[in-house]
Each structure stands twice: as C-alpha cells, then as structure tokens.
Design an enzyme around this catalytic site. Structure first.
Site, PDB file in Angstrom:
ATOM      1  N   ASP A   2      -8.106   3.023   0.005  1.00  0.00           N
ATOM      2  CA  ASP A   2      -9.514   2.813  -0.340  1.00  0.00           C
ATOM      3  C   ASP A   2      -9.999   3.880  -1.317  1.00  0.00           C
ATOM      4  O   ASP A   2      -9.512   5.011  -1.319  1.00  0.00           O
ATOM      5  CB  ASP A   2     -10.356   2.860   0.946  1.00  0.00           C
ATOM      6  CG  ASP A   2     -11.701   2.164   0.767  1.00  0.00           C
ATOM      7  OD1 ASP A   2     -11.901   1.500  -0.269  1.00  0.00           O
ATOM      8  OD2 ASP A   2     -12.544   2.294   1.667  1.00  0.00           O
ATOM      9  N   TRP A   7     -13.537   6.003  -7.509  1.00  0.00           N
ATOM     10  CA  TRP A   7     -12.801   6.839  -8.474  1.00  0.00           C
ATOM     11  C   TRP A   7     -13.159   6.404  -9.898  1.00  0.00           C
ATOM     12  O   TRP A   7     -13.411   7.235 -10.766  1.00  0.00           O
ATOM     13  CB  TRP A   7     -11.296   6.676  -8.227  1.00  0.00           C
ATOM     14  CG  TRP A   7     -10.416   7.523  -9.077  1.00  0.00           C
ATOM     15  CD1 TRP A   7      -9.924   8.767  -8.767  1.00  0.00           C
ATOM     16  CD2 TRP A   7      -9.904   7.196 -10.380  1.00  0.00           C
ATOM     17  NE1 TRP A   7      -9.139   9.231  -9.798  1.00  0.00           N
ATOM     18  CE2 TRP A   7      -9.107   8.292 -10.799  1.00  0.00           C
ATOM     19  CE3 TRP A   7     -10.027   6.091 -11.234  1.00  0.00           C
ATOM     20  CZ2 TRP A   7      -8.447   8.313 -12.025  1.00  0.00           C
ATOM     21  CZ3 TRP A   7      -9.374   6.118 -12.456  1.00  0.00           C
ATOM     22  CH2 TRP A   7      -8.593   7.212 -12.842  1.00  0.00           C
ATOM     23  N   SER A  47      -7.189  -7.419   1.689  1.00  0.00           N
ATOM     24  CA  SER A  47      -7.502  -7.979   3.006  1.00  0.00           C
ATOM     25  C   SER A  47      -7.972  -9.426   2.887  1.00  0.00           C
ATOM     26  O   SER A  47      -8.347  -9.879   1.793  1.00  0.00           O
ATOM     27  CB  SER A  47      -8.588  -7.145   3.690  1.00  0.00           C
ATOM     28  OG  SER A  47      -9.859  -7.464   3.150  1.00  0.00           O
ATOM     29  N   THR A  48      -7.978 -10.108   4.009  1.00  0.00           N
ATOM     30  CA  THR A  48      -8.468 -11.493   4.025  1.00  0.00           C
ATOM     31  C   THR A  48      -9.944 -11.543   3.639  1.00  0.00           C
ATOM     32  O   THR A  48     -10.454 -12.599   3.264  1.00  0.00           O
ATOM     33  CB  THR A  48      -8.273 -12.132   5.421  1.00  0.00           C
ATOM     34  OG1 THR A  48      -8.763 -11.222   6.423  1.00  0.00           O
ATOM     35  CG2 THR A  48      -6.815 -12.432   5.706  1.00  0.00           C
ATOM     36  N   GLU A  49     -10.632 -10.407   3.735  1.00  0.00           N
ATOM     37  CA  GLU A  49     -12.053 -10.345   3.370  1.00  0.00           C
ATOM     38  C   GLU A  49     -12.263 -10.001   1.888  1.00  0.00           C
ATOM     39  O   GLU A  49     -13.351 -10.198   1.353  1.00  0.00           O
ATOM     40  CB  GLU A  49     -12.797  -9.317   4.233  1.00  0.00           C
ATOM     41  CG  GLU A  49     -12.986  -9.744   5.687  1.00  0.00           C
ATOM     42  CD  GLU A  49     -11.720  -9.710   6.518  1.00  0.00           C
ATOM     43  OE1 GLU A  49     -10.874  -8.818   6.311  1.00  0.00           O
ATOM     44  OE2 GLU A  49     -11.542 -10.609   7.374  1.00  0.00           O
ATOM     45  N   ASN A  50     -11.228  -9.470   1.250  1.00  0.00           N
ATOM     46  CA  ASN A  50     -11.383  -9.045  -0.147  1.00  0.00           C
ATOM     47  C   ASN A  50     -11.613 -10.212  -1.114  1.00  0.00           C
ATOM     48  O   ASN A  50     -12.040 -10.004  -2.254  1.00  0.00           O
ATOM     49  CB  ASN A  50     -10.177  -8.221  -0.620  1.00  0.00           C
ATOM     50  CG  ASN A  50     -10.169  -6.799  -0.084  1.00  0.00           C
ATOM     51  OD1 ASN A  50      -9.101  -6.215   0.140  1.00  0.00           O
ATOM     52  ND2 ASN A  50     -11.355  -6.220   0.142  1.00  0.00           N
ATOM     53  N   ARG A 172     -13.588   3.401   9.658  1.00  0.00           N
ATOM     54  CA  ARG A 172     -13.391   2.100  10.309  1.00  0.00           C
ATOM     55  C   ARG A 172     -11.997   1.580  10.024  1.00  0.00           C
ATOM     56  O   ARG A 172     -11.314   2.029   9.112  1.00  0.00           O
ATOM     57  CB  ARG A 172     -14.459   1.105   9.876  1.00  0.00           C
ATOM     58  CG  ARG A 172     -14.566   0.921   8.385  1.00  0.00           C
ATOM     59  CD  ARG A 172     -15.580  -0.177   8.025  1.00  0.00           C
ATOM     60  NE  ARG A 172     -15.859  -0.170   6.609  1.00  0.00           N
ATOM     61  CZ  ARG A 172     -16.924   0.419   6.037  1.00  0.00           C
ATOM     62  NH1 ARG A 172     -17.823   1.030   6.792  1.00  0.00           N
ATOM     63  NH2 ARG A 172     -17.079   0.405   4.736  1.00  0.00           N
TER      64      ARG A 172
HETATM   65  C1  IPE Z   1      -9.569  -0.285  -2.393  1.00  0.00           C
HETATM   66  O1  IPE Z   1     -10.466   0.324  -3.256  1.00  0.00           O
HETATM   67  C2  IPE Z   1      -8.655  -1.236  -3.063  1.00  0.00           C
HETATM   68  C3  IPE Z   1      -8.668  -2.631  -2.599  1.00  0.00           C
HETATM   69  C4  IPE Z   1      -9.394  -3.185  -1.690  1.00  0.00           C
HETATM   70  C5  IPE Z   1      -7.743  -3.509  -3.257  1.00  0.00           C
HETATM   71  P1  IPE Z   1     -11.954  -0.214  -3.330  1.00  0.00           P
HETATM   72  O2  IPE Z   1     -12.036  -1.199  -4.430  1.00  0.00           O
HETATM   73  O3  IPE Z   1     -12.397  -0.718  -2.000  1.00  0.00           O
HETATM   74  O4  IPE Z   1     -12.730   1.121  -3.724  1.00  0.00           O
HETATM   75  P2  IPE Z   1     -14.218   1.509  -3.319  1.00  0.00           P
HETATM   76  O5  IPE Z   1     -14.351   1.373  -1.828  1.00  0.00           O
HETATM   77  O6  IPE Z   1     -15.129   0.584  -4.052  1.00  0.00           O
HETATM   78  O7  IPE Z   1     -14.324   2.929  -3.769  1.00  0.00           O
HETATM   79 MG    MG Z   2     -13.475   0.114  -0.460  1.00  0.00          MG
END
Ligand code: IPE
Ligand code: MG
Length: 235
Positions: A2, A7, A47-50, A172
């Site tokens: 995460d 970043w 994830s399945t939620e992404n 979490r």
């Molecule tokens: C995690 O980084 C990468 C994936 C879910 C693929 P995020 O995209 O969640 O980064 P933040 O949480 O916005 O910083």
């Molecule tokens: Mg994230």
C-alpha cells in the site's frame, strides 16, 4: 503493497507512476526475505474491491501486471523462484490469464523460493469459493472441518503466513488472507510501498523475532508460575 498513490501524489505524479515505482520494490524485498531465510512471500497486488477504482487506474494496473510478468519472470525463473497466483483469475482479461498461467507453468519445478501474487484476491471471496467448490465436488458439508476447508483455499499446500507486513500505515487487514491470518503476526509501517526495501524487511523481521507467539496458549512464564503454585500442593 500500500501507498503507491500517496508516493505519487507527494511528487505531483499520476497514481499509475506510483504503481510503476512500486514494482521496483519487489526484487530487493524478495532478496532480503531470501537472505533472512524467508522463502515464501505473498504480495497483495489487487483486491476484489480494487475494481471500484477509476477505470483508467484499473486499466493501468492490469497493464502493469502483464508488463511485470513480461519483464520479471525470466530472471525469477533463472533464480529458481516458483511463481504462483492466488485469487479469482476468471475476471482477468484472457491475455493476462494466459500470462499468469505461463509464469506458473514455466516456474512450477523451481524450489528455491515461492512468490505468491494475490491478484483479484479477497479473503471472503476465497472462503465462499472454497465452500462452493467442495459442494460441487460432492463433499458432505455437514462434516466440513478446518483441514478440509484449508485444503480448498487458493493457498492449499502453503503454510499460514507467520508475518503480515502492511506498508503505508493503515491499521486494517483489508480482506487479506482472513482465514490464513488467524495467528499471523501483524507489522505496520508508515513507509510507503515504493520506498520500502531490504532495511524495512530487516526491521520487520527484528520486530517479529521479539513477538511472543502463543497461538492462544498462556505465556510460558505464566505456565511456569502456575506449575510452581500447583506442584507443592500435589506432592
Ligand atoms: C496500493 O497502493 C496498490 C494497489 C492497490 C494496487 P494504493 O494505490 O492503494 O496507494 P494509496 O493508498 O492511494 O497511497
Ligand atoms: Mg491504498
């Protein structure tokens, strides 16, 4: 993994650039794990939620998964790394499914380390899929036990994780290995995934080494005190 988005935001870059930067963390982390004697590593990639992210971000991630397989698998294979994927791959594009399958097949005989990539993975989905799969195969679900369910999960044959590291500070579990994480130690670091590296792995493992893993039992010291109290009376 995460923190890619944060970043990128700090650098006024698009989120997709953060995801790309995150890919370069994988190799040093794997090497640091290996050097420390950790030979099974799972990366929670999607994830399945992404899927609920903006369409262009999902597309960029899917593109990145394919590109990363193309650029990394050859060398990983040469290094003896076995690649596996966990998650519902039926929702991935046929092209990506093919790349994932090819990466698994070409590395299947490797034994030096296992890199497990969770892609379209969700712990709840995994448990439901496992139970359905058992039902379809005619298992008597009224007799279902933990071993049988464990054996029907994507992680069948792999040990439960000892340590779960979460980068970027969120406290979490986010649907990760809900079943397998029953007694996993959890380590959360503020470090964003693209900034994470070998030194962070060493810090996480040092913290892990200080944990007292009891798996529900009493602490060793308490057991000794108890014995000392009980023993004289029972003599
Ligand atoms: C995690 O980084 C990468 C994936 C879910 C693929 P995020 O995209 O969640 O980064 P933040 O949480 O916005 O910083
Ligand atoms: Mg994230």
């Amino acid at each position: 993994m995460d923190g890619n988005g944060r970043w990128a935001r700090r650098r006024h870059l698009p989120r997709a650039t953060g995801h790309r930067a995150g890919v370069s963390t994988i190799r040093p982390v794997m090497e640091a794990c290996h050097a420390a004697g950790v030979h099974i590593l799972t990366l929670y990639a999607f994830s399945t939620e992404n899927w609920s992210r903006p369409r262009h971000e999902v597309a960029a991630l899917m593109q990145l998964f394919g590109d990363t397989i193309d650029s990394e698998v050859g060398e990983m294979n040469a290094e003896g790394i076995q690649i596996r994927a966990i998650g519902d791959r039926s929702k991935l594009s046929p092209r990506l499914q093919k790349k994932v399958r090819a990466a698994e097949e070409v590395t299947s005989a490797n034994t030096r380390a296992i890199l497990n990539v969770a892609i379209n993975y969700g712990g709840r989905h995994e448990i439901v899929a496992a139970v359905r799969d058992l039902a379809v195969r005619g298992a008597d679900l009224s007799q279902l036990d933990t071993e049988t369910l464990s054996g029907a999960l994507y992680t069948a044959g792999l040990p439960d994780p000892d340590l779960i590291i979460r980068t970027a500070g969120e406290m979490r579990i986010s649907n990760f290995m809900l079943w397998q994480a029953a007694y996993a130690e959890i380590y959360v670091t503020e470090t964003l995934w693209p900034d994470f590296g070998a030194a962070d792995i060493d810090r996480a493992l040092a913290a892990y080494a200080r944990r007292d893993r009891r798996f529900g039992a009493v602490p060793d010291a308490a057991a000794l005190v108890e014995e000392a109290v009980v023993a004289p009376a029972s003599l």
